[in-house]
Motif scaffolding. Structure first.
Motif, mmCIF file in Angstrom:
data_model
loop_
_atom_site.group_PDB
_atom_site.id
_atom_site.type_symbol
_atom_site.label_atom_id
_atom_site.label_comp_id
_atom_site.label_asym_id
_atom_site.label_seq_id
_atom_site.Cartn_x
_atom_site.Cartn_y
_atom_site.Cartn_z
ATOM 1 N N SER A 1 52.483 77.006 12.326
ATOM 2 C CA SER A 1 51.317 76.530 11.585
ATOM 3 C C SER A 1 51.270 77.329 10.283
ATOM 4 O O SER A 1 52.052 78.270 10.107
ATOM 5 C CB SER A 1 50.036 76.719 12.405
ATOM 6 N N PRO A 2 50.361 77.009 9.366
ATOM 7 C CA PRO A 2 50.343 77.747 8.101
ATOM 8 C C PRO A 2 50.140 79.258 8.255
ATOM 9 O O PRO A 2 50.612 80.030 7.449
ATOM 10 C CB PRO A 2 49.164 77.117 7.347
ATOM 11 N N TYR A 3 49.455 79.709 9.311
ATOM 12 C CA TYR A 3 49.159 81.132 9.449
ATOM 13 C C TYR A 3 49.792 81.799 10.663
ATOM 14 O O TYR A 3 49.567 82.978 10.900
ATOM 15 C CB TYR A 3 47.638 81.351 9.509
ATOM 16 N N TRP A 4 50.565 81.065 11.462
ATOM 17 C CA TRP A 4 51.093 81.618 12.704
ATOM 18 C C TRP A 4 52.586 81.388 12.852
ATOM 19 O O TRP A 4 53.090 80.319 12.546
ATOM 20 C CB TRP A 4 50.367 81.018 13.915
ATOM 21 N N ASP A 5 53.258 82.429 13.359
ATOM 22 C CA ASP A 5 54.681 82.346 13.689
ATOM 23 C C ASP A 5 54.861 82.598 15.177
ATOM 24 O O ASP A 5 54.195 83.468 15.759
ATOM 25 C CB ASP A 5 55.481 83.423 12.934
#
Length: 195
Positions: free
Chosen positions: A51-55
Motif C-alpha cells: 500500500s502507499p504506506y506499508w511494506d
C-alpha cells in the motif's frame, strides 16, 4: 549509554537497496559492554510495497549473541500507522520450533525544523523458554526511549536521551538467577546518520 552496570555501546543500523515497490533490506542491532558483545543479530529481508504506506517483509534473521546462535524465518510489516507512527512489526519462526515477535514504534515531535523529540518503543516476545540464552516465554522485555536530536543536516543528527529497559516473566527470572538487574535506566548519547 550510561547504565547501572558496565556502560554499553549500542548499534542499530538499516540499509536498503531498490526502488519504492521492491527493496532488499539489511538490518543489524547489538550491544557491546565490558569488552564483549552481549547481543547481536542481523537480518536479510525482501520488502514489497503493499500500500502507499506499508511494506510486507520476508527473509532470514541470524542471532549471533548470546550463544548458542539461532536462525529464524522472518515475516513482518514496516510502515507508517495513522498519526504518523513509524512501525516495524516482525514475526519469527525458528528451526528449533520456537516462535518470536518484535514490535518497534517511533514518533517524531518537531519543535523546529531541526530540533526533534522522538519517543521510541520496542517489545520482544517468545513462544517458549530458551534457558541457554536466558529467555522466557511470553513478553520477554520492553524498552522505552526518548531521544532529543538536532539535525545539523537532514543526514546527520546528534542526540541525547534516556532509555528504560525492563525484563518480564521467565526472562526476568533468568536474569535474577544470574545476578543481573531486571530493569535499567540509561542515559544515551549518539548520532543518527543516513546517506
Amino acid at each position: 549509554r550510561a547504565a547501572d552496570g558496565p556502560d554499553p555501546w549500542v548499534w542499530d543500523a538499516d540499509a536498503w537497496i531498490g526502488k519504492d515497490l521492491n527493496k532488499r533490506w539489511l538490518k543489524t542491532e547489538g550491544e557491546h559492554a565490558d569488552g564483549a558483545t552481549e547481543t547481536a543479530y542481523g537480518e536479510v529481508l525482501y520488502s514489497r510495497a503493499i500500500s502507499p504506506y506499508w511494506d510486507l517483509q520476508a527473509g532470514w534473521r541470524h542471532d549471533l549473541r548470546p550463544q548458542p546462535d539461532r536462525d529464524w524465518f522472518a515475516l513482518g510489516f514496516k510502515g507508517l500507522a495513522p498519526y504518523w507512527f513509524e512501525v516495524d512489526a516482525t514475526f519469527y519462526a525458528g528451526g528449533n520450533g520456537g516462535v518470536a515477535g518484535r514490535l518497534d514504534a517511533e514518533y517524531e515531535l518537531l519543535f523546529t525544523q531541526r530540533l526533534i523529540l522522538a519517543p521510541e518503543l520496542e517489545v520482544n516476545f517468545y513462544g517458549k523458554d530458551d534457558a541457554s540464552r536466558g529467555i522466557g516465554s511470553g513478553v520477554s522485555d520492553l524498552e522505552l526511549g526518548l531521544r532529543l536530536r538536532y539535525e545539523i543536516r537532514r543526514e546527520i543528527a546528534p542526540y541525547v536521551g534516556i532509555n528504560w529497559e525492563k525484563k518480564f516473566g521467565g526472562t526476568a527470572d533468568f536474569a535474577r538467577e544470574d545476578g543481573e538487574p531486571t530493569d535499567d535506566l540509561q542515559f544515551v548519547v549518539g548520532i543518527r546518520a543516513w546517506f
